[in-house]
Design an enzyme around this catalytic site. Structure first.
Site, PDB file in Angstrom:
ATOM      1  N   HIS A  41     -29.507  10.549 -14.450  1.00 44.48           N
ATOM      2  CA  HIS A  41     -28.386   9.869 -15.131  1.00 44.48           C
ATOM      3  C   HIS A  41     -28.892   8.757 -16.063  1.00 44.48           C
ATOM      4  O   HIS A  41     -28.179   7.793 -16.313  1.00 44.48           O
ATOM      5  CB  HIS A  41     -27.356   9.331 -14.126  1.00 44.48           C
ATOM      6  CG  HIS A  41     -26.547  10.447 -13.504  1.00 44.48           C
ATOM      7  ND1 HIS A  41     -25.289  10.791 -13.923  1.00 44.48           N
ATOM      8  CD2 HIS A  41     -26.858  11.320 -12.518  1.00 44.48           C
ATOM      9  CE1 HIS A  41     -24.847  11.816 -13.204  1.00 44.48           C
ATOM     10  NE2 HIS A  41     -25.785  12.152 -12.341  1.00 44.48           N
ATOM     11  N   SER A  53     -23.906  40.654 -19.203  1.00 47.35           N
ATOM     12  CA  SER A  53     -24.666  39.841 -18.249  1.00 47.35           C
ATOM     13  C   SER A  53     -24.730  40.554 -16.908  1.00 47.35           C
ATOM     14  O   SER A  53     -23.711  41.028 -16.403  1.00 47.35           O
ATOM     15  CB  SER A  53     -23.998  38.483 -18.060  1.00 47.35           C
ATOM     16  OG  SER A  53     -24.547  37.854 -16.919  1.00 47.35           O
ATOM     17  N   GLU A 111     -22.885  22.943 -25.580  1.00 51.68           N
ATOM     18  CA  GLU A 111     -22.362  22.639 -24.237  1.00 51.68           C
ATOM     19  C   GLU A 111     -21.323  21.509 -24.288  1.00 51.68           C
ATOM     20  O   GLU A 111     -20.276  21.586 -23.656  1.00 51.68           O
ATOM     21  CB  GLU A 111     -23.521  22.253 -23.314  1.00 51.68           C
ATOM     22  CG  GLU A 111     -23.054  21.982 -21.898  1.00 51.68           C
ATOM     23  CD  GLU A 111     -24.088  22.319 -20.850  1.00 51.68           C
ATOM     24  OE1 GLU A 111     -25.070  23.026 -21.160  1.00 51.68           O
ATOM     25  OE2 GLU A 111     -23.900  21.876 -19.705  1.00 51.68           O
ATOM     26  N   ASP A 147     -31.470  18.416 -20.122  1.00 49.66           N
ATOM     27  CA  ASP A 147     -31.676  19.783 -19.655  1.00 49.66           C
ATOM     28  C   ASP A 147     -32.159  20.701 -20.773  1.00 49.66           C
ATOM     29  O   ASP A 147     -33.115  21.460 -20.607  1.00 49.66           O
ATOM     30  CB  ASP A 147     -30.389  20.328 -19.025  1.00 49.66           C
ATOM     31  CG  ASP A 147     -29.982  19.518 -17.803  1.00 49.66           C
ATOM     32  OD1 ASP A 147     -30.809  18.717 -17.326  1.00 49.66           O
ATOM     33  OD2 ASP A 147     -28.846  19.677 -17.328  1.00 49.66           O
ATOM     34  N   TYR A 165     -19.076  13.169 -12.792  1.00 51.22           N
ATOM     35  CA  TYR A 165     -20.119  12.968 -13.817  1.00 51.22           C
ATOM     36  C   TYR A 165     -19.543  12.153 -14.972  1.00 51.22           C
ATOM     37  O   TYR A 165     -20.136  11.171 -15.419  1.00 51.22           O
ATOM     38  CB  TYR A 165     -20.623  14.338 -14.309  1.00 51.22           C
ATOM     39  CG  TYR A 165     -21.778  14.255 -15.287  1.00 51.22           C
ATOM     40  CD1 TYR A 165     -23.099  14.341 -14.847  1.00 51.22           C
ATOM     41  CD2 TYR A 165     -21.559  14.093 -16.651  1.00 51.22           C
ATOM     42  CE1 TYR A 165     -24.159  14.258 -15.734  1.00 51.22           C
ATOM     43  CE2 TYR A 165     -22.602  14.008 -17.551  1.00 51.22           C
ATOM     44  CZ  TYR A 165     -23.911  14.103 -17.083  1.00 51.22           C
ATOM     45  OH  TYR A 165     -24.952  14.023 -17.974  1.00 51.22           O
TER      46      TYR A 165
HETATM   47  C1  GAF Z   1     -26.979  16.996 -15.557  1.00 43.68           C
HETATM   48  C2  GAF Z   1     -26.820  16.751 -17.050  1.00 43.68           C
HETATM   49  F1  GAF Z   1     -26.670  17.935 -17.714  1.00 43.68           F
HETATM   50  C3  GAF Z   1     -28.018  16.005 -17.632  1.00 43.68           C
HETATM   51  O1  GAF Z   1     -27.772  15.689 -18.978  1.00 43.68           O
HETATM   52  C4  GAF Z   1     -28.327  14.745 -16.817  1.00 43.68           C
HETATM   53  O2  GAF Z   1     -27.407  13.729 -17.116  1.00 43.68           O
HETATM   54  C5  GAF Z   1     -28.349  15.049 -15.319  1.00 43.68           C
HETATM   55  O3  GAF Z   1     -27.191  15.754 -14.900  1.00 43.68           O
HETATM   56  C6  GAF Z   1     -28.484  13.801 -14.493  1.00 43.68           C
HETATM   57  O4  GAF Z   1     -29.724  13.217 -14.706  1.00 43.68           O
HETATM   58  O5  GAF Z   1     -28.045  17.865 -15.326  1.00 43.68           O
END
Ligand code: GAF
Length: 389
Positions: A40, A73, A166, A178, A230
């Site tokens: 995060h 898929s 995304e 990611d 989140y």
């Molecule tokens: C998820 C999000 F996609 C990433 O961007 C990151 O914030 C993560 O959570 C937490 O570190 O994977």
């Protein structure tokens, strides 16, 4: 972490032939990732240190003359098809197809002429385990479309484009970690990424030479309210940065933390800020140890990261905490949840000869508490997205 049997690249190629006849022009692979440390922190302009997993998503594809994208898929054994109208604006393609349509949309939005294509997708990256199956899918599709269309997009610019797919097309407010990990990681290295300017340093992470393993433990905990939580964490961090008068929490150093916390009225915001500021420092400390070849010494930083996620950022769940505690009791040098939280995976740094004992201890602790049995797998840092030959 069960997956269909057989090699994933062969399954994608065979799926292509079954669905469309003939051979695909090529196959493109993108891995899942674990984040060694730095959770995060990405959307706070901070630091992260992920590495790519050996589990991959593979797209077998060929180019078509019309502006149409047909996608099969193996995960749902379903074929979807969408045209230019569906990628004119976000939201028209939903479900797993949105990750594919989102990439087409983002490429077009950036001014590229995207070729029509037929795609077949196979994957060994477990879904919903916090190992970035979405980024793997986006990045494998992106690699395929760039090559098929002869499109020019430098590798360092690709993560932002996949992230935009995304964030905007799919509608998930995730950071840049990611997609960066999946696209830019290298075998044998962890990726030290500065999420403010996207500069990277490849940090050697030679577990074998150190006699160590990273054990990935899938907690099997359902992602409870993960999306809403989140977004709530992001809002708290933004509120904290605003109250402190900085562009992002990355701009607060550990030395400034006490005085910064004293200026915040809200106790919850204080805890969120403390996690992010200390986590950025833990990434920097981990990188310094790895640069010095002191791999086993990073263990306490991993565990401290977990404690911070549990107590300050409040994103762990009982299954996750149980896995960390059991791994540490069985001799892991460090253990922490990896990924967005509220379920997903734990990673444990263990001596190679303790891998089985640690896995058994976690499994026994789960049985004692009546949790669904976890799955465990030792992993080494694998390559990022690539065309397969
Ligand atoms: C998820 C999000 F996609 C990433 O961007 C990151 O914030 C993560 O959570 C937490 O570190 O994977």
């Amino acid at each position: 972490m069960s997956a269909p049997s057989g090699d994933v690249a062969e399954r994608a190629a065979a799926g292509f032939t079954d669905q469309y006849g003939g051979q695909a022009t090529g196959r493109w692979a993108a891995p899942g990732r674990v984040n060694l440390i730095g959770e995060h922190t990405d959307y706070n302009d901070g630091f992260v240190l992920p590495f790519a997993l050996p589990m991959r998503t593979v797209v077998a594809a060929d180019r078509q003359d019309d502006e149409r994208w047909t996608v099969w898929s193996e995960l749902s054994d379903e074929t979807i098809s969408f045209g230019a109208d569906d990628v004119a604006e976000p939201g028209r393609v939903t479900g797993w197809g949105a990750y594919v349509a989102g990439v087409v949309w983002a490429l077009r939005e950036a001014g590229h002429v995207v070729p029509g294509a037929r795609l077949a997708i196979a994957s060994d990256v477990p879904l919903g385990s916090g190992l970035s199956s979405s980024a793997a899918l986006e990045s494998a599709v992106l690699a395929a479309l760039l090559d098929l269309g002869g499109l020019d997009l430098a590798p360092e610019r690709q993560p932002r484009l996949a992230q935009r797919a995304e964030n905007v097309y799919v509608g998930a407010p995730t950071g840049i970690m990611d997609q960066s990990a999946v696209i830019r990681c290298r075998a044998g290295y962890a990726l030290f990424l500065d999420c403010r300017d996207e500069s990277v340093e490849q940090i050697p992470f030679d577990l074998d030479a150190a006699g160590l393993a990273v054990l990935v433990i899938d907690s099997r905990a359902p992602h409870r309210h993960a999306d809403g939580e989140y977004a709530a964490r992001r809002r708290s961090c933004e509120a904290g940065a605003k109250a402190l008068g900085v562009a992002a929490l990355r701009d607060v150093t550990v030395d400034q933390l006490d005085s910064a916390l004293a200026r915040l009225d809200d106790e919850e915001t204080r805890r969120r800020v403390r996690h992010v500021v200390t986590e950025d420092q833990r990434v920097l400390d981990t990188v310094a140890l790895l640069r010095a070849g002191r791999v086993r010494d990073i263990g306490p930083l991993l565990t401290a990261s977990h404690v911070s996620m549990r107590d300050d950022f409040e994103i762990t769940v009982p299954e996750i905490d149980t896995a960390v505690e059991a791994a540490l009791s069985a001799g892991a040098l460090g253990a922490r949840m990896t990924g967005g939280g509220f379920g997903g995976c734990v990673l444990a740094l263990v001596e190679t000869d303790r891998v089985e004992a640690v896995a058994a201890a976690v499994t026994a602790a789960y049985a004692e508490r009546g949790f669904t049995a976890p799955t465990t797998v030792p992993v080494l840092p694998a390559p990022g997205a690539t065309r397969l030959h």
